[in-house]
Write a protein that holds these residues in place. Structure first.
Motif, PDB file in Angstrom:
ATOM      1  N   ASN A 199      94.526  23.764 117.502  1.00 31.11           N
ATOM      2  CA  ASN A 199      94.651  22.883 118.661  1.00 31.11           C
ATOM      3  C   ASN A 199      95.063  21.479 118.219  1.00 31.11           C
ATOM      4  O   ASN A 199      94.352  20.833 117.457  1.00 31.11           O
ATOM      5  N   PRO A 200      96.223  20.993 118.700  1.00 30.26           N
ATOM      6  CA  PRO A 200      96.688  19.682 118.243  1.00 30.26           C
ATOM      7  C   PRO A 200      95.966  18.502 118.892  1.00 30.26           C
ATOM      8  O   PRO A 200      96.169  17.359 118.491  1.00 30.26           O
ATOM      9  N   VAL A 201      95.129  18.768 119.890  1.00 32.50           N
ATOM     10  CA  VAL A 201      94.390  17.687 120.549  1.00 32.50           C
ATOM     11  C   VAL A 201      92.924  17.739 120.115  1.00 32.50           C
ATOM     12  O   VAL A 201      92.272  18.767 120.240  1.00 32.50           O
ATOM     13  N   MET A 202      92.426  16.629 119.610  1.00 31.88           N
ATOM     14  CA  MET A 202      91.027  16.559 119.169  1.00 31.88           C
ATOM     15  C   MET A 202      90.138  15.999 120.274  1.00 31.88           C
ATOM     16  O   MET A 202      90.573  15.149 121.047  1.00 31.88           O
ATOM     17  N   SER A 203      88.886  16.445 120.290  1.00 28.16           N
ATOM     18  CA  SER A 203      87.924  15.865 121.225  1.00 28.16           C
ATOM     19  C   SER A 203      87.689  14.409 120.829  1.00 28.16           C
ATOM     20  O   SER A 203      87.938  14.019 119.679  1.00 28.16           O
ATOM     21  N   LEU A 204      87.192  13.619 121.763  1.00 28.94           N
ATOM     22  CA  LEU A 204      86.965  12.194 121.491  1.00 28.94           C
ATOM     23  C   LEU A 204      86.019  12.020 120.303  1.00 28.94           C
ATOM     24  O   LEU A 204      86.253  11.194 119.425  1.00 28.94           O
TER      25      LEU A 204
ATOM     26  N   ARG B  51      85.086  10.895 114.382  1.00 33.13           N
ATOM     27  CA  ARG B  51      84.703  11.414 113.056  1.00 33.13           C
ATOM     28  C   ARG B  51      85.881  11.365 112.092  1.00 33.13           C
ATOM     29  O   ARG B  51      85.756  10.943 110.949  1.00 33.13           O
ATOM     30  N   PHE B  52      87.019  11.811 112.575  1.00 31.92           N
ATOM     31  CA  PHE B  52      88.217  11.882 111.731  1.00 31.92           C
ATOM     32  C   PHE B  52      88.634  10.481 111.258  1.00 31.92           C
ATOM     33  O   PHE B  52      88.877  10.255 110.071  1.00 31.92           O
ATOM     34  N   VAL B  53      88.683   9.534 112.189  1.00 31.37           N
ATOM     35  CA  VAL B  53      89.067   8.165 111.846  1.00 31.37           C
ATOM     36  C   VAL B  53      88.097   7.586 110.818  1.00 31.37           C
ATOM     37  O   VAL B  53      88.503   6.956 109.836  1.00 31.37           O
ATOM     38  N   LYS B  54      86.806   7.844 111.014  1.00 29.45           N
ATOM     39  CA  LYS B  54      85.775   7.343 110.091  1.00 29.45           C
ATOM     40  C   LYS B  54      85.970   7.948 108.704  1.00 29.45           C
ATOM     41  O   LYS B  54      85.960   7.241 107.695  1.00 29.45           O
TER      42      LYS B  54
ATOM     43  N   PHE C 267      94.997   4.874 115.295  1.00 27.55           N
ATOM     44  CA  PHE C 267      93.780   4.406 114.632  1.00 27.55           C
ATOM     45  C   PHE C 267      93.324   3.031 115.128  1.00 27.55           C
ATOM     46  O   PHE C 267      92.152   2.710 115.051  1.00 27.55           O
ATOM     47  N   THR C 268      94.256   2.214 115.630  1.00 29.40           N
ATOM     48  CA  THR C 268      93.862   0.853 116.021  1.00 29.40           C
ATOM     49  C   THR C 268      92.846   0.863 117.163  1.00 29.40           C
ATOM     50  O   THR C 268      92.033  -0.043 117.274  1.00 29.40           O
ATOM     51  N   LYS C 269      92.883   1.907 117.983  1.00 25.36           N
ATOM     52  CA  LYS C 269      91.952   1.954 119.116  1.00 25.36           C
ATOM     53  C   LYS C 269      90.504   2.091 118.656  1.00 25.36           C
ATOM     54  O   LYS C 269      89.579   1.871 119.425  1.00 25.36           O
ATOM     55  N   PHE C 270      90.336   2.467 117.382  1.00 27.92           N
ATOM     56  CA  PHE C 270      88.978   2.674 116.875  1.00 27.92           C
ATOM     57  C   PHE C 270      88.508   1.481 116.046  1.00 27.92           C
ATOM     58  O   PHE C 270      87.482   1.542 115.377  1.00 27.92           O
ATOM     59  N   GLY C 271      89.294   0.403 116.085  1.00 30.71           N
ATOM     60  CA  GLY C 271      88.867  -0.836 115.433  1.00 30.71           C
ATOM     61  C   GLY C 271      88.968  -0.837 113.924  1.00 30.71           C
ATOM     62  O   GLY C 271      88.260  -1.600 113.276  1.00 30.71           O
ATOM     63  N   VAL C 272      89.822   0.009 113.346  1.00 31.25           N
ATOM     64  CA  VAL C 272      89.927  -0.017 111.883  1.00 31.25           C
ATOM     65  C   VAL C 272      90.882  -1.125 111.453  1.00 31.25           C
ATOM     66  O   VAL C 272      91.822  -1.466 112.163  1.00 31.25           O
TER      67      VAL C 272
END
Length: 329
Positions: free
Chosen positions: A87-92, A97-100, A122-127
């Protein structure tokens, strides 16, 4: 009265000296801390993460194998992102988790992640530091034909593996003339959503907004996007731009046994009629527009980076330098 004034001055000086000492100590501690964190990531090159969010059936396995072949010698890690049911779409929560992981997993840096996942911002997650995105895309009809036969016959990479449509002997042309679902124009809608990302509208087949967003991301978020038809040039450009990862890649691609891996077995090229029928659809027109856009961009980048001489490509030397550097020492 004079004396008390003098005492005040001494007091002030003592306090000031004490403060200076405190600041100096703090600086030394910061310096040590910085040095320690610098030791874990010896330089910014070692902090790099590349994400290759592979579109299925675009020669992604061939390219990924180059990364696997070079990771030992060039000292980086390769990780496959295996999503449930591809599945190419990940849950929120998985996105978080992935970004972290990608951002903080020190032991795995520098890293090359690859998998069938649509673009994630990635910018939406504040990295603070985003990964470098790269990708490869393919002529939409050729990609679909390849996928169609892949589901029926598999390939020479894992020949024993049973595929979803195994046993279905219908050719692509027969499917098109019968109006089958596996060769329907909707099935062409894949490269756009892969670049568009994790927004609802990306997956609305035929969305003009999704096409524009995919183009926007291609230009703004990807360092380089190659095309299947010109994979060697893509590899060469990557080696020039990211030698930390791809030193030796071009040579390996030219001489490697693995570089043309995964030929889909039993593939019959579609007839002109089948192609013409698909090209009438609005979906093909959009996917093709995106492909042409990507191709033009790739050719533009290549034209500014390489020259051809006697049929051989070579990279241009550095074409800028610094001057008028002031103030003079």
């Amino acid at each position: 009265p004079m004396e008390s004034g003098g005492e005040k001055t001494v007091d002030k000086r003592a306090i000031a000296r004490h403060e200076v000492r405190e600041i100096e100590q703090r600086h030394t501690q910061d310096g040590l801390r910085d040095r320690d964190s610098a030791a874990t990531v010896s330089n910014s090159e070692d902090d790099v993460v590349i994400i290759y969010n592979r579109v299925p059936k675009t020669a992604s396995t061939s390219f990924t194998n180059i990364a696997y072949d070079l990771c030992g010698k060039n000292h980086y890690h390769v990780l496959h992102i295996n999503t449930t049911k591809n599945n190419p779409v990940m849950s929120l929560q998985d996105q978080v988790r992935f970004v972290k992981n990608v951002t903080e997993w020190r032991e795995m840096k520098p890293a090359f992640y690859h998998g069938h996942v649509s673009f994630l911002d990635f910018t939406k997650f504040g990295v603070k530091r985003k990964p470098i995105y790269i990708n490869v895309i393919r002529d939409p009809i050729e990609r679909l034909v390849s996928y169609y036969y892949f589901l029926r016959f598999g390939d020479d990479y894992r020949p024993g593996l049973r595929r979803r449509k195994q046993g279905d002997k219908k050719t692509f042309d027969e499917c098109v003339s019968a109006g089958g679902s596996d060769c329907a124009p909707e099935k062409l809608w894949l490269q756009i959503p892969f670049f568009c990302g994790h927004y609802s509208e990306c997956w609305n087949v035929g969305s003009q907004w999704a096409l524009e967003q995919a183009k926007y991301n291609l230009v703004n978020e990807y360092m380089l996007v190659g095309v299947t038809e010109e994979l060697e040039d893509f590899v060469m450009m990557l080696e020039a731009a990211l030698p930390r990862f791809f030193k030796g890649a071009t040579e390996l691609y030219k001489t490697g046994k693995k570089s043309h891996l995964r030929k889909t077995s039993e593939k019959k090229p579609p007839t002109k009629e089948s192609i013409a029928k698909l090209q009438q659809s609005a979906i093909w027109k959009m996917e093709n527009e995106f492909y042409e856009f990507a191709l033009e961009q790739f050719q533009f980048v290549r034209a500014h980076a390489v020259r051809e001489k006697d049929g051989e490509l070579y990279l241009l030397a550095q074409n800028f330098f610094y001057e008028k550097i002031y103030p003079k020492n």
